[in-house]
Design a protein around this motif. Structure first.
Motif, PDB file in Angstrom:
ATOM      1  N   TYR A 111       8.580   4.147  -8.970  1.00  0.00           N
ATOM      2  CA  TYR A 111       9.874   3.756  -8.408  1.00  0.00           C
ATOM      3  C   TYR A 111       9.729   2.739  -7.279  1.00  0.00           C
ATOM      4  O   TYR A 111      10.527   1.818  -7.156  1.00  0.00           O
ATOM      5  CB  TYR A 111      10.610   5.003  -7.909  1.00  0.00           C
ATOM      6  CG  TYR A 111      11.968   4.716  -7.342  1.00  0.00           C
ATOM      7  CD1 TYR A 111      13.032   4.370  -8.164  1.00  0.00           C
ATOM      8  CD2 TYR A 111      12.202   4.800  -5.967  1.00  0.00           C
ATOM      9  CE1 TYR A 111      14.285   4.119  -7.639  1.00  0.00           C
ATOM     10  CE2 TYR A 111      13.449   4.539  -5.447  1.00  0.00           C
ATOM     11  CZ  TYR A 111      14.491   4.192  -6.284  1.00  0.00           C
ATOM     12  OH  TYR A 111      15.721   3.930  -5.770  1.00  0.00           O
ATOM     13  N   LEU A 112       8.715   2.902  -6.449  1.00  0.00           N
ATOM     14  CA  LEU A 112       8.571   2.054  -5.267  1.00  0.00           C
ATOM     15  C   LEU A 112       7.635   0.867  -5.456  1.00  0.00           C
ATOM     16  O   LEU A 112       7.492   0.060  -4.539  1.00  0.00           O
ATOM     17  CB  LEU A 112       8.077   2.887  -4.091  1.00  0.00           C
ATOM     18  CG  LEU A 112       9.011   3.987  -3.608  1.00  0.00           C
ATOM     19  CD1 LEU A 112       8.328   4.820  -2.521  1.00  0.00           C
ATOM     20  CD2 LEU A 112      10.315   3.407  -3.106  1.00  0.00           C
ATOM     21  N   ASP A 113       7.004   0.745  -6.602  1.00  0.00           N
ATOM     22  CA  ASP A 113       6.029  -0.330  -6.813  1.00  0.00           C
ATOM     23  C   ASP A 113       6.750  -1.669  -6.921  1.00  0.00           C
ATOM     24  O   ASP A 113       7.560  -1.887  -7.819  1.00  0.00           O
ATOM     25  CB  ASP A 113       5.216  -0.053  -8.075  1.00  0.00           C
ATOM     26  CG  ASP A 113       3.968  -0.895  -8.149  1.00  0.00           C
ATOM     27  OD1 ASP A 113       3.664  -1.580  -7.143  1.00  0.00           O
ATOM     28  OD2 ASP A 113       3.303  -0.856  -9.191  1.00  0.00           O
ATOM     29  N   ILE A 114       6.421  -2.571  -6.009  1.00  0.00           N
ATOM     30  CA  ILE A 114       7.095  -3.872  -6.001  1.00  0.00           C
ATOM     31  C   ILE A 114       6.497  -4.803  -7.059  1.00  0.00           C
ATOM     32  O   ILE A 114       7.136  -5.754  -7.460  1.00  0.00           O
ATOM     33  CB  ILE A 114       7.041  -4.526  -4.607  1.00  0.00           C
ATOM     34  CG1 ILE A 114       5.609  -4.735  -4.161  1.00  0.00           C
ATOM     35  CG2 ILE A 114       7.804  -3.702  -3.610  1.00  0.00           C
ATOM     36  CD1 ILE A 114       5.485  -5.535  -2.892  1.00  0.00           C
ATOM     37  N   ARG A 115       5.302  -4.539  -7.507  1.00  0.00           N
ATOM     38  CA  ARG A 115       4.685  -5.392  -8.520  1.00  0.00           C
ATOM     39  C   ARG A 115       5.352  -5.204  -9.878  1.00  0.00           C
ATOM     40  O   ARG A 115       5.408  -6.144 -10.667  1.00  0.00           O
ATOM     41  CB  ARG A 115       3.194  -5.110  -8.631  1.00  0.00           C
ATOM     42  CG  ARG A 115       2.437  -5.654  -7.418  1.00  0.00           C
ATOM     43  CD  ARG A 115       1.001  -5.309  -7.503  1.00  0.00           C
ATOM     44  NE  ARG A 115       0.899  -3.956  -6.915  1.00  0.00           N
ATOM     45  CZ  ARG A 115      -0.162  -3.209  -6.977  1.00  0.00           C
ATOM     46  NH1 ARG A 115      -1.223  -3.624  -7.621  1.00  0.00           N
ATOM     47  NH2 ARG A 115      -0.186  -2.026  -6.416  1.00  0.00           N
ATOM     48  N   SER A 116       5.852  -4.015 -10.183  1.00  0.00           N
ATOM     49  CA  SER A 116       6.508  -3.795 -11.477  1.00  0.00           C
ATOM     50  C   SER A 116       7.864  -4.494 -11.540  1.00  0.00           C
ATOM     51  O   SER A 116       8.309  -4.880 -12.602  1.00  0.00           O
ATOM     52  CB  SER A 116       6.673  -2.297 -11.745  1.00  0.00           C
ATOM     53  OG  SER A 116       7.556  -1.733 -10.810  1.00  0.00           O
ATOM     54  N   GLU A 117       8.518  -4.697 -10.395  1.00  0.00           N
ATOM     55  CA  GLU A 117       9.790  -5.414 -10.370  1.00  0.00           C
ATOM     56  C   GLU A 117       9.591  -6.895 -10.633  1.00  0.00           C
ATOM     57  O   GLU A 117      10.417  -7.546 -11.214  1.00  0.00           O
ATOM     58  CB  GLU A 117      10.487  -5.223  -9.027  1.00  0.00           C
ATOM     59  CG  GLU A 117      10.944  -3.797  -8.779  1.00  0.00           C
ATOM     60  CD  GLU A 117      11.477  -3.603  -7.384  1.00  0.00           C
ATOM     61  OE1 GLU A 117      11.543  -4.584  -6.625  1.00  0.00           O
ATOM     62  OE2 GLU A 117      11.814  -2.467  -7.035  1.00  0.00           O
TER      63      GLU A 117
ATOM     64  N   ILE B 246       0.806  -1.224   0.000  1.00  0.00           N
ATOM     65  CA  ILE B 246       0.000   0.000   0.000  1.00  0.00           C
ATOM     66  C   ILE B 246       0.837   1.271   0.000  1.00  0.00           C
ATOM     67  O   ILE B 246       0.302   2.356  -0.214  1.00  0.00           O
ATOM     68  CB  ILE B 246      -0.975   0.032   1.199  1.00  0.00           C
ATOM     69  CG1 ILE B 246      -0.228   0.104   2.524  1.00  0.00           C
ATOM     70  CG2 ILE B 246      -1.931  -1.118   1.149  1.00  0.00           C
ATOM     71  CD1 ILE B 246      -1.112   0.434   3.687  1.00  0.00           C
ATOM     72  N   THR B 247       2.145   1.165   0.206  1.00  0.00           N
ATOM     73  CA  THR B 247       2.997   2.355   0.255  1.00  0.00           C
ATOM     74  C   THR B 247       2.953   3.176  -1.035  1.00  0.00           C
ATOM     75  O   THR B 247       2.772   4.395  -0.965  1.00  0.00           O
ATOM     76  CB  THR B 247       4.442   1.969   0.608  1.00  0.00           C
ATOM     77  OG1 THR B 247       4.445   1.299   1.862  1.00  0.00           O
ATOM     78  CG2 THR B 247       5.330   3.182   0.689  1.00  0.00           C
ATOM     79  N   PRO B 248       3.080   2.573  -2.221  1.00  0.00           N
ATOM     80  CA  PRO B 248       3.024   3.404  -3.441  1.00  0.00           C
ATOM     81  C   PRO B 248       1.673   4.104  -3.623  1.00  0.00           C
ATOM     82  O   PRO B 248       1.621   5.274  -4.005  1.00  0.00           O
ATOM     83  CB  PRO B 248       3.276   2.407  -4.575  1.00  0.00           C
ATOM     84  CG  PRO B 248       3.967   1.268  -3.942  1.00  0.00           C
ATOM     85  CD  PRO B 248       3.447   1.200  -2.546  1.00  0.00           C
ATOM     86  N   VAL B 249       0.604   3.407  -3.326  1.00  0.00           N
ATOM     87  CA  VAL B 249      -0.728   4.001  -3.465  1.00  0.00           C
ATOM     88  C   VAL B 249      -0.918   5.119  -2.447  1.00  0.00           C
ATOM     89  O   VAL B 249      -1.489   6.171  -2.760  1.00  0.00           O
ATOM     90  CB  VAL B 249      -1.812   2.911  -3.308  1.00  0.00           C
ATOM     91  CG1 VAL B 249      -3.193   3.514  -3.367  1.00  0.00           C
ATOM     92  CG2 VAL B 249      -1.647   1.843  -4.360  1.00  0.00           C
ATOM     93  N   LEU B 250      -0.421   4.918  -1.259  1.00  0.00           N
ATOM     94  CA  LEU B 250      -0.529   5.932  -0.217  1.00  0.00           C
ATOM     95  C   LEU B 250       0.281   7.179  -0.562  1.00  0.00           C
ATOM     96  O   LEU B 250      -0.172   8.301  -0.321  1.00  0.00           O
ATOM     97  CB  LEU B 250      -0.061   5.344   1.117  1.00  0.00           C
ATOM     98  CG  LEU B 250      -0.325   6.147   2.368  1.00  0.00           C
ATOM     99  CD1 LEU B 250      -1.823   6.316   2.578  1.00  0.00           C
ATOM    100  CD2 LEU B 250       0.303   5.476   3.563  1.00  0.00           C
TER     101      LEU B 250
END
Length: 92
Positions: free
Chosen positions: A83-89, A5-9
């Motif tokens: 940059y912080l989205d873990i799903r794109s990695e 939820i960090t990127p969305v937040l």
């Protein structure tokens, strides 16, 4: 759950900052903002209200600054999300 939820937040918070800048400018334009000795973009627009028909270019500077600042916070939030989205990695 926090890494998800960090990127969305971050996008939500930066969008709220841009929205707060637009609302503060609107309230200052209406005369409900910060007291007159302090500079405010909405108050500058309100002061230039009488010059709107004679020199409309003068109103562009504070209006564009409000627009650019709100847009910059939205773009910043979108960039941080990318940059912080873990799903794109995981998909790359």
């Amino acid at each position: 759950m926090l890494p998800n939820i960090t990127p969305v937040l971050l996008v939500y918070c930066t969008a709220l900052v841009g929205l707060a800048i637009v609302f503060a400018g609107g309230l200052s334009f209406l005369g409900l903002g910060i007291a007159p000795p302090h500079p405010e973009w909405g108050a500058m627009l309100n002061d230039l209200d009488q010059d709107l028909y004679t020199a409309p270019v003068l109103t562009l500077i504070p209006a564009l600054m409000i627009l650019i600042t709100a847009l910059a916070f939205n773009v910043l939030g979108d960039g941080l999300r990318d940059y912080l989205d873990i799903r794109s990695e995981a998909t790359a």
